[in-house]
Every structure is written in C-alpha cells, then in structure tokens.
Scaffold this motif. Sequence first.
Motif, short mmCIF file in Angstrom:
data_model
loop_
_atom_site.label_atom_id
_atom_site.label_comp_id
_atom_site.label_asym_id
_atom_site.label_seq_id
_atom_site.Cartn_x
_atom_site.Cartn_y
_atom_site.Cartn_z
N ASN A 1 6.71 29.69 -37.09
CA ASN A 1 6.58 29.70 -35.64
C ASN A 1 5.23 29.16 -35.17
OD1 ASN A 1 9.14 30.79 -35.08
ND2 ASN A 1 8.40 32.84 -35.62
N GLN A 2 4.58 28.39 -36.01
CA GLN A 2 3.30 27.79 -35.59
C GLN A 2 3.54 26.85 -34.41
OE1 GLN A 2 0.29 28.39 -36.57
NE2 GLN A 2 0.65 29.68 -38.34
N LYS A 3 2.66 26.89 -33.42
CA LYS A 3 2.76 26.04 -32.24
C LYS A 3 2.01 24.72 -32.47
CE LYS A 3 5.01 29.24 -30.12
NZ LYS A 3 6.47 29.08 -29.92
N PRO A 4 2.47 23.61 -31.87
CA PRO A 4 1.80 22.32 -32.10
C PRO A 4 0.33 22.32 -31.72
CG PRO A 4 3.94 22.00 -31.07
CD PRO A 4 3.68 23.48 -31.06
N TRP A 5 -0.02 23.01 -30.62
CA TRP A 5 -1.41 22.97 -30.18
C TRP A 5 -2.36 23.62 -31.16
CZ3 TRP A 5 -3.52 27.77 -29.70
CH2 TRP A 5 -2.64 28.85 -29.50
N GLN A 6 -1.81 24.50 -32.05
CA GLN A 6 -2.67 25.17 -33.03
C GLN A 6 -3.17 24.21 -34.11
OE1 GLN A 6 0.25 28.25 -34.02
NE2 GLN A 6 -1.21 29.78 -33.26
N LEU A 7 -2.57 23.02 -34.19
CA LEU A 7 -2.99 22.06 -35.22
C LEU A 7 -4.20 21.24 -34.80
CD1 LEU A 7 -2.20 20.90 -38.01
CD2 LEU A 7 -0.76 19.23 -36.81
N HIS A 8 -4.52 21.21 -33.53
CA HIS A 8 -5.59 20.35 -33.03
C HIS A 8 -6.94 20.59 -33.71
CE1 HIS A 8 -3.49 18.12 -29.94
NE2 HIS A 8 -2.90 19.24 -29.52
N PRO A 9 -7.42 21.83 -33.85
CA PRO A 9 -8.74 22.01 -34.49
C PRO A 9 -8.79 21.49 -35.91
CG PRO A 9 -8.04 24.02 -33.37
CD PRO A 9 -6.84 23.11 -33.39
N CYS B 1 2.51 15.28 -23.96
CA CYS B 1 1.30 16.02 -23.62
C CYS B 1 1.62 17.30 -22.85
CB CYS B 1 0.35 15.14 -22.80
SG CYS B 1 -0.47 13.85 -23.76
N THR B 2 2.77 17.32 -22.21
CA THR B 2 3.17 18.55 -21.50
C THR B 2 3.33 19.70 -22.49
OG1 THR B 2 4.34 17.17 -19.88
CG2 THR B 2 4.89 19.52 -19.94
N TYR B 3 3.74 19.36 -23.70
CA TYR B 3 3.95 20.38 -24.73
C TYR B 3 2.78 20.47 -25.71
CZ TYR B 3 8.70 20.10 -22.97
OH TYR B 3 9.80 20.12 -22.15
N LYS B 4 1.67 19.76 -25.37
CA LYS B 4 0.44 19.82 -26.17
C LYS B 4 0.68 19.41 -27.62
CE LYS B 4 -1.40 23.50 -23.24
NZ LYS B 4 -1.98 24.86 -23.18
N ILE B 5 1.58 18.47 -27.83
CA ILE B 5 1.88 18.02 -29.18
C ILE B 5 0.84 16.97 -29.59
CG2 ILE B 5 3.57 16.80 -30.61
CD1 ILE B 5 5.75 17.98 -28.87
N PRO B 6 0.21 17.12 -30.74
CA PRO B 6 -0.73 16.10 -31.23
C PRO B 6 -0.02 14.77 -31.44
CG PRO B 6 -0.98 18.13 -32.46
CD PRO B 6 0.27 18.28 -31.65
N GLN B 7 -0.71 13.69 -31.07
CA GLN B 7 -0.12 12.36 -31.19
C GLN B 7 -1.11 11.44 -31.91
OE1 GLN B 7 1.12 11.37 -27.02
NE2 GLN B 7 0.75 13.57 -26.81
N LEU B 8 -0.66 10.86 -33.00
CA LEU B 8 -1.47 9.92 -33.78
C LEU B 8 -0.99 8.52 -33.46
CD1 LEU B 8 -1.85 12.64 -35.41
CD2 LEU B 8 -2.40 11.17 -37.35
N ASN C 1 11.65 21.08 -34.34
CA ASN C 1 10.35 21.58 -33.86
C ASN C 1 9.27 20.58 -34.26
OD1 ASN C 1 11.20 24.17 -32.77
ND2 ASN C 1 11.63 24.73 -34.88
N PRO C 2 9.11 19.52 -33.52
CA PRO C 2 8.09 18.51 -33.89
C PRO C 2 6.69 19.10 -33.78
CG PRO C 2 8.94 18.05 -31.71
CD PRO C 2 9.79 19.15 -32.26
N THR C 3 5.92 18.90 -34.81
CA THR C 3 4.53 19.38 -34.82
C THR C 3 3.57 18.27 -34.45
OG1 THR C 3 5.10 20.94 -36.58
CG2 THR C 3 2.76 20.45 -36.26
#
Length: 792
Positions: free
Chosen positions: A360-368, A74-81, A53-55
């Motif tokens: 079960n945290q979703k990757p997009w929840q990390l953006h803020p 980006c389809t899965y809204k995964i943050p990318q550094l 489950n990559p965050t």
Amino acid sequence: MFSRKMNFKKYPSQELFEEYIYFRASWTYLASMQLLSRKSKSIPNYKCGFQYNPTVVIGGPNSNICLYMATILCTYKIPQLMYGSAPLRNIETQGVFFYKMFPSGSHQYRGILQLLLHFRWTWIGVIYLNDDNGEMFVHNMLPMFSRSDICFEFIQKLPELTFSNDAEWMIREGIEICKVITRSTATALLVHGEIQSMVILRMFISFSEFEGIQKKTKVWIMTAQMDFTSLPFQRSWDINFIHGMLSFAVHSKEVFGFQKFLRMKTPVSERGDGFVRTFWECAFHCFFPSSSSDKETLEFCTGKEKLETLPRSVFEMNMTSHSYSIYNSVYAVAYALHAMYSSSIKYRTLVDRRRGMLLNQKPWQLHPFLGTVSFNNSAGQLVSFDKNRELVAGFDIINWITSPNKSFFRIKIGRTDPHAPPDKMITLSENTIVWPGQFNQAQPISTCNDNCYPGYRKTKKEGKPFCCYDCLPCPEGKISDKTDMNDCVRCPEDHYPSQDQDLCIPKSIIFLSYEEPLGISLAILALVLSFTAAFVLGIFIKHQDTPIVKNNNQNLTYILLTSLLLSFLCVFLFIGQPGRVICLLRQTTFGFIFAVALASVLAKTIVVVLAFMSTRPGSRMRKWVGKQLASSIVLCCSFIQAVICSTWLTTFPPFPDSDLQSVAEKIVLQCNEGSPAMFYSVLGFLGFLAAVSFIVAFLARKLPENFNEAKFITFSMLIFCTVWLSFVPTYLSTKGKYMVAVEIFSILGSSAGLLGCIFSPKCYVILLKPELNHKKLLIRRKNLKVYAFAPN
C-alpha cells in the motif's frame, strides 16, 4: 508565391497525416487515464476489479508528451521520469514531480556554441520546431550565440501539423523552407526539434525534389532531443543528406548483452506482445496470417527473420541515447524502490503487517528516495540527479555516416564536460570526422564572407549583420597577426612590422662601427689627416729657425697644429658603440679642441693686423704686439669654452641612449646630448670665433705681400664657416648613425680646410722652395724693416 499548378496529389499527404498523427501528444491523455483506470475501460477516478497501481511513469521522448502526462499524473503526485527534453512547466505545481534523465539544456546549448566557435562557423542558419521549447530556444539561447559573434542568415520554424487538411499547407511551408536553405550561403545549419523533427525534415527535402529545387550540401547540426525517426512510407527515401551530419546525444555507453537481448525478441517468443508483431510486419514487409485466404495472396512472416539484417534506417541493433536513458530510468526506479522498502523494513517487525504496508505504498512516498538515488549502472557509468532533478551527465558529439544501402553509422567524435570551463567544455577528435562528400574531407567554412587574414582588419558593411564585413589593409606601422582582427595593433618599440604587416620583427641594433665601410673609411681618413698634421708640425719644428716659421708667430703655429692634430684624433670618439665615458667626452672634447684652434687662428689674425699698424711711424700699437696678447686671446677663448662644457657636464651631461623611432627597422645606439641648448651653445661659440676670425682676416686680406697670411686665414675661415653652416640643416635632417657621420665629415672637413689653407703655402716654400726661405728675400726695398712685424 506558390505555383497554382502544384499538384499535391503526388505527395502522400493523407498517409503523412495518418502516420504523423501518432506523434501528437494529446494521445497521451488517453494513456495517462488508462493508467488510473481499469484494464479494459478508461473511467477516471473509478476502479473496480483488478487494479493497476502505478508508482512511477517513464515518459518521452517528446517534451509535449511529458507535459500532457503531468497534467493528469501530477494530480496524483506520481513521480515522472522524462528521457527527452524538458517541457515548460509550472515549477511550483508540476516541477516537483519531474525527474529528468536528460542533462541541463543550457549545457547542451553552450556545447553547441563552443562547437560552432571551434570550427569558426559564425554564419549559420537556424531551423526550429514550432513549440514552446523551440520558442524558448530562439528567444533565450540565440542571443547568447550573438554575444559570442555568431550571426544568423535565417531563422525558420518548422510548421506543426494539427489537422489532416493542414497537410498540404505543411508541404507548402516545407518547400519554402527548402528554398531558403538552398539560397542561403551559410554552410552550417542548426536544427532544434523533437524526435519527430527528423520525419518532417526528410519529408521537406524529399518533396522539394518534386519542385525541381536543387540540393545544396550543408552541414547539419542536430540537438540531442532529435534522433533518426522514419515513417513506413519513408523507408525507400534517400538519407544521403545526413552524411557528415553532427549531432548531440546524451552520453551513453554500450550495455553488455543488449544485442543478445534483441536477438531473443521474436514474434514467437513474445506471443502476448502485440507491439512486437506490429513492428515485425512493418520492418520486414510481411504479414502474419489471420485467415486462410491471406496465405494465397500475401507473403507471410515466418518469425525467423533476423533483426541484424535490417538497415539501420529501419532498426538499430546498438543502443541509442534515448534507449540508454530509458534503461537508466528503470534502474533508477528500482534503486529508489529498494531504498524505500529497506527504510520501511527497519520500522516494522511483523512480517504480515510489513507485507501489507509495502503493498500500500503511495507514489508520493518515493520522491525522497528517487531524488537522492545514485548508482553505477552495468556499463560502469554513475547515474545521479543534481539539485534541479536533472541527470548529471554530459553529451556525446556524433558524426553520422551513410552507406549506399540506405543505412548509416553513428561515430562518437567527442563529448562535452559539464564541469569544465566554458572554453574547454568540448573535446573533439577532428581526424575522425567525416564531412559531406562535396567538401573532399576539408573542414567546411561557414562565414558571411572570406576571413580577413593577417595583415588586414575588419570593417563593418553598412546594412549587414556584424558577421559580414570588408577587409582593409593595416595602416602603416601596425600589424594584425590573427585572422579576423577587429583592429590592427602597433608593434612594441623594439620591433617593426613585416612587409605583409602580419608579424613584428625584432629591430637590429646599429651604430657607426669600425666593421662597416663607412666607419672604416672615416677612421682611415682621420688617421691620414692626423699623420698629415703631425707631419706639418714636425716640419715646422725642424725648420723653426727659418724666417717663414719665425715670422708667422711660432708659438701660435704650434698650438694651432697641435689642436688640429687632436681634432682629427677626436673623430675616434664618434666611431664605435657609445658608452658612458665616450658620451661624456665626445662633444665636449671636440668643442674645446676646436675652440683652441679657432682662438689660435683669431690670435694670429689680430696679431697680423696689429703688427701692420705698429709699423707706422708714431704708432702706439707696438706695445700691444707680443706673446702676451696672443696667449691672452687663446687662453680667454679657451676658458670661455671650458666654462660652457663644464656647465654642460655638471647640469645635463650626455648619456648613452637608444633611438627606437628615427629608423623604422633599426635601434640606433647614440649619445643623447642631454641638453640640446648646451650642445648648440658649444657650436654657437665656435661659430662666433669663426665669424670674428673670418671678418678680421677678410679686412686684412689686402695688406702688403709680407702680411698675406691673412689671405690664407680668410680662405680657411670661409671653408670652415661653409662646412659648419651646411652642417646644421644636414644634421637635423639626417637620422640614425648618419647623424654621427655628418658631424665627423664636418670635423674633418673644417679641420682639413684650416690645415690646408694656412699651412700648405708655407710647407711648399719650406720643402720645395727653400731658396725663398731667406730673410733678405722677405724684405721689400721700400719697407726694409717691416719683416719684424711678428716678433717671437
């Protein structure tokens, strides 16, 4: 054209392709899909068994790697550094998922521009990688360089390898680029590329040696996206071309314990990490045995080799800027996750439920939380993002120094400040810079032609870029005090150009003073003539009862001698620094005194003529001969001149002034006449009196011997008129203090002419021939009564 005999077999083209192909970003597709699939199989959108489950995904340093990552992640809204340069992307669909551990690219380009301007490198070559970022750099950033007076001798793109059969074509293109570099006159070369660009550049330079292309020392300037990268077959290649190179790198600090961490990394300690074993084999040229037969033919790796023994061209023990960015990326994710989990805990009370929710945290929840992260890393540097999700940091300016063992050192010689004004955004320690050996530690020059030094100005060369120009000397009266000035400028009025026309020198103040030979000479001459006039006046007063004094109108003689004495003394109004009072008195005093003198001469001449006419029998002129006529003439003429002078003083009076233009290197202090018309009116009236006196005296020059004073007046008026007629053109053609000297000469010369011509014969008789100064000797036998022609 390429030689048909070129043998591409001598180049490792196949090996080049096999090694270089791993830089291709399309391989990132596979890695991206594997993150979203099972560990053993890559099946998109299907997971079973143990799942990853990559965050967050950290990618780089190649911009295309990040671009291909974004296509899938980006389809899965995964943050990318991203720790490399930013790829061109769709802001609305992909940009919101990017966090760049790389400062703003425009800031780097402004820093490069300031670096070029600092070293005055205005004639450069540009090499860029054939990708979207390279094209954007050429089309958007290079015009900014041109607006800052930077010219480009050439702009070449590095060829991009796509297929294995393109290797020979790539080598051809590279050799052509090396030929362009060798032929160029630009010393500074700017290279804009990616992490793999150093590999390509090294290959081109090495391959060009096979073609006999002579090396030419250049100062390379690398962007921060690049770094030293080497393929295994390049290990033995010469790296001396990077000696003295300048490059930009994301600002970094040494992380405590990093080298100790590296020393702990061995194939023994990392048995499950196949990467370490592969790296170990490449770095130390050894192999881990896979069978018993290997031990007999190959040198085995012991696992006890020391990383610090490797040259830096193979492995660096210090943390590079890219490694530092990865280090900060990991900590940024850790801080963001901590913030997210801490926020979740506040709203959950059941421990079991909380654990389930956290897993079960979703990757997009990390953006803020990731966008607002801000922390100090272990090196003490603040890590944070700006509103564009770009790292808030500057760049280090690196000087590369090579050593004979094919290793190198990076020396930080400066840095950029993103918050400083454009002209102060870079700081450099120039004394620590090591330049390429050919320059003997002198700062290299990279200009189209020699600079135009002070005293010269630039002029455009037809058909050449604006950085190429000729140098012309400044025109007379102008200077240029800086290098490469577009135009020469005039000095301020109180300064004058130096002989080399490279600076303005303050003008010295001059005036006719008593401290210079000319002023002293004129003052002494005026004193001598004044004493002479006073001496003559004294003689006439002492011998006032003698016939020669009585018979020449005694009162007019005293007035004339007194006015001549004053005219000699008025010379002292013309010597010395002009002041307000002196300027008011100078011309008016001279004009009035001379008017009295000339009026006296005119009266003496008229009286002589009338006296001769009155001696004729039955003449009616006898009643006009007397003191009243002479006094009337003197008073009338003096009054007219007094009216002219008074009008001058009340309307346009003279005043002290400074002449900044007449003499090139001097400021002349002078008296401004105020009204040239009034000045020439005074002189004109004096000329009128002199002319009338000359004409009357000239007509009376043949009177009998008793009336021969008219001859002397004629000669004196001839001298007077000659002096003042020559005064006008001389005065108008003279400048500075010599104008005053010319007027003084005219005053002294004309006054001395009157004194000498009129009174020297009389003084001769009075002093040297007293026996002739008797009434009986002055009377002719046929005119016994005519001696009374000039009654007192």
